[in-house]
Scaffold this active site. Structure first.
Site, short mmCIF file in Angstrom:
data_model
loop_
_atom_site.label_atom_id
_atom_site.label_comp_id
_atom_site.label_asym_id
_atom_site.label_seq_id
_atom_site.Cartn_x
_atom_site.Cartn_y
_atom_site.Cartn_z
N SER A 140 0.91 -1.29 0.18
CA SER A 140 -0.18 -0.56 -0.31
C SER A 140 0.58 1.23 -0.29
O SER A 140 2.09 0.99 0.31
CB SER A 140 -1.05 0.28 1.33
OG SER A 140 -1.32 1.42 1.56
N TYR A 153 -2.91 0.16 10.87
CA TYR A 153 -3.33 -0.16 9.36
C TYR A 153 -1.49 0.21 8.60
O TYR A 153 -0.86 -0.86 8.01
CB TYR A 153 -3.85 0.55 8.81
CG TYR A 153 -4.12 -0.03 7.35
CD1 TYR A 153 -4.71 -0.79 6.91
CD2 TYR A 153 -3.39 1.39 5.75
CE1 TYR A 153 -4.57 -1.68 5.50
CE2 TYR A 153 -3.71 0.85 4.86
CZ TYR A 153 -4.25 -0.97 3.93
OH TYR A 153 -4.55 -1.01 2.93
N1 LIG Z 1 -8.41 0.34 -1.49
C1 LIG Z 1 -7.83 0.52 -1.77
O1 LIG Z 1 -7.76 1.95 -1.28
C2 LIG Z 1 -6.54 0.38 -1.15
C3 LIG Z 1 -4.60 1.01 -0.89
C4 LIG Z 1 -3.75 0.14 -1.36
C5 LIG Z 1 -4.12 -0.91 -0.75
N2 LIG Z 1 -5.13 -1.67 -0.43
C6 LIG Z 1 -4.61 -3.48 -0.21
O2 LIG Z 1 -5.49 -3.84 -1.58
C7 LIG Z 1 -5.52 -5.48 -0.46
C8 LIG Z 1 -7.41 -5.54 -1.08
O3 LIG Z 1 -8.50 -4.65 -0.72
P1 LIG Z 1 -9.50 -3.45 -1.41
O4 LIG Z 1 -8.92 -2.70 -1.29
O5 LIG Z 1 -9.66 -4.77 -2.64
O6 LIG Z 1 -10.42 -4.46 -0.46
P2 LIG Z 1 -11.77 -5.11 -0.85
O7 LIG Z 1 -12.13 -5.21 0.78
O8 LIG Z 1 -12.04 -4.80 -1.50
O9 LIG Z 1 -11.18 -6.73 -1.19
C9 LIG Z 1 -10.18 -7.16 0.08
C10 LIG Z 1 -10.77 -9.23 -0.34
O10 LIG Z 1 -10.67 -9.29 1.39
C11 LIG Z 1 -11.60 -10.16 1.86
N3 LIG Z 1 -10.67 -11.30 2.89
C12 LIG Z 1 -10.44 -9.65 4.16
N4 LIG Z 1 -10.24 -11.05 5.03
C13 LIG Z 1 -10.44 -11.62 4.81
C14 LIG Z 1 -9.99 -13.09 5.64
N5 LIG Z 1 -9.52 -13.19 6.64
N6 LIG Z 1 -10.16 -13.99 5.29
C15 LIG Z 1 -10.44 -14.59 3.17
N7 LIG Z 1 -10.49 -13.54 3.05
C16 LIG Z 1 -10.86 -11.46 3.35
C17 LIG Z 1 -12.60 -9.70 1.82
O11 LIG Z 1 -13.55 -10.56 1.21
C18 LIG Z 1 -12.78 -9.19 0.43
O12 LIG Z 1 -12.91 -9.92 -1.32
C19 LIG Z 1 -5.73 -5.56 0.71
O13 LIG Z 1 -4.46 -5.48 1.44
C20 LIG Z 1 -5.79 -3.74 0.91
O14 LIG Z 1 -5.04 -3.20 2.46
C21 LIG Z 1 -6.18 -1.07 -0.62
#
Ligand SMILES: NC(=O)c1ccc[n+]([C@@H]2O[C@H](COP(=O)([O-])OP(=O)(O)OC[C@H]3O[C@@H](n4cnc5c(N)ncnc54)[C@H](O)[C@@H]3O)[C@@H](O)[C@H]2O)c1
Length: 277
Positions: A140, A153
């Site tokens: 991230s 986080y």
């Molecule tokens: N959205 C943002 O702005 C952003 C920015 C930087 C990094 N990220 C990172 O991207 C990654 C994905 O996040 P996203 O934004 O796509 O969110 P999201 O919630 O759309 O997707 C995350 C997925 O992970 C699954 N998940 C969460 N906890 C879980 C667990 N304990 N066991 C199994 N599955 C689990 C959820 O069900 C979901 O389908 C994360 O690591 C997040 O930290 C997101």
């Protein structure tokens, strides 16, 4: 990616789902581990062949075992592992976490965002060594900067960088280990659920993404698909054969923010902090 077999955790929604869909479009076979059965069902309905889905929690070693077994039995040896499932703390500041809730909040955030990656990497390592494959972690902008989350986080996402470096070292020369570091992305990223702090979802905050876009040098918030080609690149043994231990930013240029403008806006709205999740 024709002939490649990939595994993606958290692939039912958001960035993980965009990666899964892009890998499939590039010709790969894909296994997905996620804890949301409805979203897995939708994904399966949309992509019936070259995809297996397994419901489970990344904090459970048996879930990683199950998705590796299901994927390799269906498609053959796995060569790419994307550790991506994660949760956020909804920018909860340390002083706003009651001391008696801090251990539970820490435990939930770190077991999903760090232990989940470790358990997946531990299980996939021997398979990837045999395939001379690669691991790609979703880091991230909070792996580099403060303010994109609360203390939990940001600390967890910094830990992911340490993990990438150490595993790139331990698994060389057989497995390349890299990360993509997305900035603000329009998803429903969830907060904590085991404690009273840090609850909610990114997409429940009206107007947040518009305010965030103003603080990103390129002027917009990413869609999940905007990051997907970078995962394809890192998964390729021919296009990125010399890349390991790298963390590639995909954040609209946070490193080149004009500091005066950034700080002024941050004081005014707090939106700059939100630009880095
Ligand atoms: N959205 C943002 O702005 C952003 C920015 C930087 C990094 N990220 C990172 O991207 C990654 C994905 O996040 P996203 O934004 O796509 O969110 P999201 O919630 O759309 O997707 C995350 C997925 O992970 C699954 N998940 C969460 N906890 C879980 C667990 N304990 N066991 C199994 N599955 C689990 C959820 O069900 C979901 O389908 C994360 O690591 C997040 O930290 C997101």
């Amino acid at each position: 990616m024709r002939g490649q077999v990939a595994l993606v955790s958290g692939g039912a929604n958001g960035i993980g789902r965009a990666v899964v869909e892009r890998f499939l479009a590039e010709g790969a076979c894909v296994g997905v581990l996620d804890r949301q059965p409805d979203a897995l069902h939708d994904l399966r309905a949309e992509w019936s062949d070259r995809l297996v889905v397994v419901g489970g929690d990344v904090r459970d070693a048996a879930a990683h075992e199950a998705v590796l077994d299901a994927t390799s039995q269906s498609f053959g040896p796995v060569d790419t592992y994307v550790a991506n499932a994660g949760i956020h703390d909804m920018w909860t500041r340390l002083e706003d976490i009651p001391t008696d809730q801090l251990p539970a909040a820490f435990h939930e955030l770190f077991t999903v965002d760090v232990l989940g990656y470790l358990l997946g990497a531990r299980r996939m390592a021997s398979a990837l060594r045999a395939a001379r494959g690669s691991m790609i972690f979703t880091a991230s902008s909070s792996s580099r900067y403060a303010g994109g989350g609360g203390a939990l986080y940001v600390a967890a996402k910094h830990a992911v960088v340490g993990l990438v470096r150490q595993l790139a070292h331990e698994l060389a020369p057989d497995v390349r280990v890299n990360a993509i570091a997305p900035g603000a992305t329009a998803t429903g990223l969830s907060g904590l659920s085991d404690s009273e702090v840090g609850r909610g979802r990114l997409d429940e905050r009206p107007g947040l993404m518009d305010r965030v876009a103003e603080t990103v040098p390129l002027g917009f918030v990413a869609e999940p698909a905007d990051h997907a080609a970078l995962y394809v690149l890192l998964a390729s043994a021919t296009e990125a054969p010399f890349v390991t231990g790298a963390v590639l930013p995909s954040d609209g240029g946070l490193d080149v923010r004009r500091s005066g403008r950034h700080h002024r806006r941050q004081r005014m709205s707090g939106a700059s902090a939100a630009a880095q999740t």
